[in-house]
Scaffold this active site. Sequence first.
Site, mmCIF file in Angstrom:
data_model
loop_
_atom_site.group_PDB
_atom_site.id
_atom_site.type_symbol
_atom_site.label_atom_id
_atom_site.label_comp_id
_atom_site.label_asym_id
_atom_site.label_seq_id
_atom_site.Cartn_x
_atom_site.Cartn_y
_atom_site.Cartn_z
ATOM 1 N N GLY A 10 0.835 -1.205 0.000
ATOM 2 C CA GLY A 10 0.000 0.000 0.000
ATOM 3 C C GLY A 10 0.867 1.251 0.000
ATOM 4 O O GLY A 10 2.102 1.149 0.010
ATOM 5 N N GLN A 11 0.245 2.448 0.009
ATOM 6 C CA GLN A 11 1.099 3.648 -0.067
ATOM 7 C C GLN A 11 1.929 3.872 1.186
ATOM 8 O O GLN A 11 3.100 4.235 1.084
ATOM 9 C CB GLN A 11 0.408 4.920 -0.522
ATOM 10 C CG GLN A 11 -0.866 5.306 -0.009
ATOM 11 C CD GLN A 11 -1.194 6.767 -0.376
ATOM 12 O OE1 GLN A 11 -0.346 7.565 -0.794
ATOM 13 N NE2 GLN A 11 -2.438 7.101 -0.198
ATOM 14 N N ASP A 37 -1.914 -12.291 5.560
ATOM 15 C CA ASP A 37 -3.309 -11.835 5.532
ATOM 16 C C ASP A 37 -3.721 -11.610 6.984
ATOM 17 O O ASP A 37 -3.859 -12.562 7.754
ATOM 18 C CB ASP A 37 -4.176 -12.915 4.866
ATOM 19 C CG ASP A 37 -5.656 -12.576 4.922
ATOM 20 O OD1 ASP A 37 -6.025 -11.520 5.493
ATOM 21 O OD2 ASP A 37 -6.452 -13.383 4.404
ATOM 22 N N ALA A 61 -5.049 -2.191 5.470
ATOM 23 C CA ALA A 61 -6.406 -1.718 5.778
ATOM 24 C C ALA A 61 -7.291 -1.852 4.549
ATOM 25 O O ALA A 61 -6.792 -1.992 3.429
ATOM 26 C CB ALA A 61 -6.370 -0.246 6.211
ATOM 27 N N TYR A 62 -8.571 -1.806 4.797
ATOM 28 C CA TYR A 62 -9.554 -1.637 3.724
ATOM 29 C C TYR A 62 -9.774 -0.126 3.638
ATOM 30 O O TYR A 62 -10.270 0.482 4.594
ATOM 31 C CB TYR A 62 -10.850 -2.363 4.092
ATOM 32 C CG TYR A 62 -11.939 -2.241 3.043
ATOM 33 C CD1 TYR A 62 -12.247 -3.300 2.202
ATOM 34 C CD2 TYR A 62 -12.668 -1.057 2.900
ATOM 35 C CE1 TYR A 62 -13.238 -3.187 1.240
ATOM 36 C CE2 TYR A 62 -13.659 -0.939 1.939
ATOM 37 C CZ TYR A 62 -13.936 -2.002 1.117
ATOM 38 O OH TYR A 62 -14.921 -1.892 0.170
ATOM 39 N N THR A 102 -7.734 6.985 11.296
ATOM 40 C CA THR A 102 -8.136 8.030 10.353
ATOM 41 C C THR A 102 -8.927 9.170 11.000
ATOM 42 O O THR A 102 -9.596 8.976 12.019
ATOM 43 C CB THR A 102 -9.008 7.374 9.251
ATOM 44 O OG1 THR A 102 -9.580 8.386 8.435
ATOM 45 C CG2 THR A 102 -10.144 6.555 9.832
ATOM 46 N N TYR A 126 -16.640 2.972 6.594
ATOM 47 C CA TYR A 126 -15.170 2.956 6.705
ATOM 48 C C TYR A 126 -14.733 3.524 8.063
ATOM 49 O O TYR A 126 -13.973 2.891 8.800
ATOM 50 C CB TYR A 126 -14.552 3.760 5.551
ATOM 51 C CG TYR A 126 -13.090 4.071 5.731
ATOM 52 C CD1 TYR A 126 -12.116 3.092 5.589
ATOM 53 C CD2 TYR A 126 -12.665 5.377 6.054
ATOM 54 C CE1 TYR A 126 -10.762 3.388 5.760
ATOM 55 C CE2 TYR A 126 -11.325 5.675 6.221
ATOM 56 C CZ TYR A 126 -10.381 4.687 6.076
ATOM 57 O OH TYR A 126 -9.042 4.984 6.254
ATOM 58 N N TRP A 151 -6.030 12.396 4.755
ATOM 59 C CA TRP A 151 -5.742 12.808 3.374
ATOM 60 C C TRP A 151 -4.341 12.366 2.922
ATOM 61 O O TRP A 151 -3.516 13.190 2.498
ATOM 62 C CB TRP A 151 -5.886 14.327 3.237
ATOM 63 C CG TRP A 151 -7.231 14.906 3.554
ATOM 64 C CD1 TRP A 151 -8.226 14.366 4.318
ATOM 65 C CD2 TRP A 151 -7.736 16.173 3.105
ATOM 66 N NE1 TRP A 151 -9.315 15.208 4.372
ATOM 67 C CE2 TRP A 151 -9.034 16.329 3.632
ATOM 68 C CE3 TRP A 151 -7.218 17.193 2.320
ATOM 69 C CZ2 TRP A 151 -9.817 17.456 3.409
ATOM 70 C CZ3 TRP A 151 -7.999 18.331 2.100
ATOM 71 C CH2 TRP A 151 -9.282 18.448 2.631
HETATM 72 N N1 LIG Z 1 -5.290 6.921 2.196
HETATM 73 C C1 LIG Z 1 -5.766 7.868 2.987
HETATM 74 O O1 LIG Z 1 -6.136 8.963 2.548
HETATM 75 C C2 LIG Z 1 -5.861 7.631 4.461
HETATM 76 C C3 LIG Z 1 -6.389 8.641 5.284
HETATM 77 C C4 LIG Z 1 -6.441 8.424 6.660
HETATM 78 C C5 LIG Z 1 -5.990 7.229 7.186
HETATM 79 N N2 LIG Z 1 -5.503 6.258 6.370
HETATM 80 C C6 LIG Z 1 -5.044 5.004 6.960
HETATM 81 O O2 LIG Z 1 -3.667 4.875 6.684
HETATM 82 C C7 LIG Z 1 -3.318 3.494 6.574
HETATM 83 C C8 LIG Z 1 -2.516 3.274 5.305
HETATM 84 O O3 LIG Z 1 -3.324 3.665 4.199
HETATM 85 P P1 LIG Z 1 -2.813 3.552 2.695
HETATM 86 O O4 LIG Z 1 -3.276 4.774 1.988
HETATM 87 O O5 LIG Z 1 -1.381 3.165 2.664
HETATM 88 O O6 LIG Z 1 -3.710 2.334 2.180
HETATM 89 P P2 LIG Z 1 -3.608 1.505 0.840
HETATM 90 O O7 LIG Z 1 -2.690 2.139 -0.129
HETATM 91 O O8 LIG Z 1 -5.020 1.227 0.416
HETATM 92 O O9 LIG Z 1 -2.929 0.154 1.310
HETATM 93 C C9 LIG Z 1 -3.594 -0.769 2.100
HETATM 94 C C10 LIG Z 1 -2.858 -2.081 1.986
HETATM 95 O O10 LIG Z 1 -3.534 -3.026 2.826
HETATM 96 C C11 LIG Z 1 -3.441 -4.274 2.191
HETATM 97 N N3 LIG Z 1 -4.453 -5.200 2.678
HETATM 98 C C12 LIG Z 1 -5.782 -5.203 2.445
HETATM 99 N N4 LIG Z 1 -6.362 -6.262 3.051
HETATM 100 C C13 LIG Z 1 -5.361 -6.921 3.697
HETATM 101 C C14 LIG Z 1 -5.313 -8.088 4.498
HETATM 102 N N5 LIG Z 1 -6.407 -8.794 4.771
HETATM 103 N N6 LIG Z 1 -4.115 -8.483 4.984
HETATM 104 C C15 LIG Z 1 -2.994 -7.788 4.714
HETATM 105 N N7 LIG Z 1 -2.969 -6.694 3.950
HETATM 106 C C16 LIG Z 1 -4.144 -6.269 3.451
HETATM 107 C C17 LIG Z 1 -3.631 -3.970 0.719
HETATM 108 O O11 LIG Z 1 -3.083 -5.019 -0.038
HETATM 109 P P3 LIG Z 1 -3.725 -5.458 -1.452
HETATM 110 O O12 LIG Z 1 -3.606 -4.243 -2.322
HETATM 111 O O13 LIG Z 1 -2.889 -6.598 -1.869
HETATM 112 O O14 LIG Z 1 -5.149 -5.805 -1.152
HETATM 113 C C18 LIG Z 1 -2.847 -2.679 0.569
HETATM 114 O O15 LIG Z 1 -1.527 -2.939 0.172
HETATM 115 C C19 LIG Z 1 -4.645 2.740 6.659
HETATM 116 O O16 LIG Z 1 -4.822 2.268 7.963
HETATM 117 C C20 LIG Z 1 -5.692 3.781 6.356
HETATM 118 O O17 LIG Z 1 -6.928 3.476 6.974
HETATM 119 C C21 LIG Z 1 -5.406 6.448 5.019
#
Ligand SMILES: NC(=O)c1ccc[n+]([C@@H]2O[C@H](COP(=O)([O-])OP(=O)(O)OC[C@H]3O[C@@H](n4cnc5c(N)ncnc54)[C@H](OP(=O)(O)O)[C@@H]3O)[C@@H](O)[C@H]2O)c1
Length: 280
Positions: A10-11, A37, A61-62, A102, A126, A151
């Site tokens: 993920g990012q 997983d 995360a989802y 979040t 979410y 964000w």
């Molecule tokens: N993005 C935002 O704007 C934002 C804002 C506030 C908070 N956050 C929080 O920041 C954190 C990181 O976010 P991000 O943007 O890096 O998210 P992301 O890019 O969507 O990455 C999430 C990762 O979780 C993996 N994943 C999903 N289901 C899984 C499972 N069952 N077991 C193991 N891995 C699994 C996904 O893998 P696959 O792709 O292989 O499914 C993906 O690589 C999260 O907790 C998110 O809630 C994000």
Amino acid sequence: MVVLVTGSSGQLGQSLQFIAPNYTNIEFVFCDSKTLDITSFNNCETIFSKYKPDFCINAAAYTAVDKAESEPEIAFEINVNGPKNLAKVCKLNNTVLIHISTDFVFDGNKSLPYTEKDIPNPTGVYGQTKLDGEIAIQQIWNKHYIIRTSWVYSQFGNNFMKTMLRLASERDTISVVNDQIGTPTNAVDLANTIVKIIISKKLKFGIYNYSNEGQCSWYDFAKKIFEINNITINLLPIPTTSFPTPAKRPKFSVLDKSEIKNTFDLEINSWEESLKNTPL
Ligand SMILES: NC(=O)c1ccc[n+]([C@@H]2O[C@H](COP(=O)([O-])OP(=O)(O)OC[C@H]3O[C@@H](n4cnc5c(N)ncnc54)[C@H](OP(=O)(O)O)[C@@H]3O)[C@@H](O)[C@H]2O)c1
């Protein structure tokens, strides 16, 4: 010191991989969703007994905010049962759990930055699953940091910055909402902050807010993205009512960072500064 990272593709996961070579005293173990997983307790147990991590960063995360409205069971499985499994296995191995949450745990009805003491009240599936994940961790294992952020964008993965740049290559005009206020967070800054917390060895567990400094609307964010990248485009500010989405989003979700800054002696870049330094 061994630091295990879940959700490494993920990012945030990729941002942690990007900065890992700068921290030579840490042995990072990066696990993507195929290797680990988090919804499988057995899978968590096997990986933990193999690597015996001192810290686990849960970057898995989802994160599909709108899709979660139509598949709440999957969001719950990943955002609640996943952290629950990790908290249990961390407890069994005496591993400190660093979990990311979040700004969407808040309803957005405040007009001053949210502190860690404000009462959450999510407006969608979410946010609710992320809050339930926090609660599950708090009930199971005290050695945890829960970092609420907002964000998130970076040069990695899918995010608002990349969407804006893609749309600009496809269209002449883009409309972006200007009545939701928050703060962008550069995922590489977040990754460095998490590692600084680990190496501080302060062990002051609990919930902390983290984003870049300042505040803006999504429209302001888009405007700055185009300005920095010298892109000329017709950018129109619109109200949220003109851009209906399945999930309701908080109107205001700026996070107060005093607690994390004071506890870990951090300095945080403004969102504009970090955006300028983000490679494409
Ligand atoms: N993005 C935002 O704007 C934002 C804002 C506030 C908070 N956050 C929080 O920041 C954190 C990181 O976010 P991000 O943007 O890096 O998210 P992301 O890019 O969507 O990455 C999430 C990762 O979780 C993996 N994943 C999903 N289901 C899984 C499972 N069952 N077991 C193991 N891995 C699994 C996904 O893998 P696959 O792709 O292989 O499914 C993906 O690589 C999260 O907790 C998110 O809630 C994000």
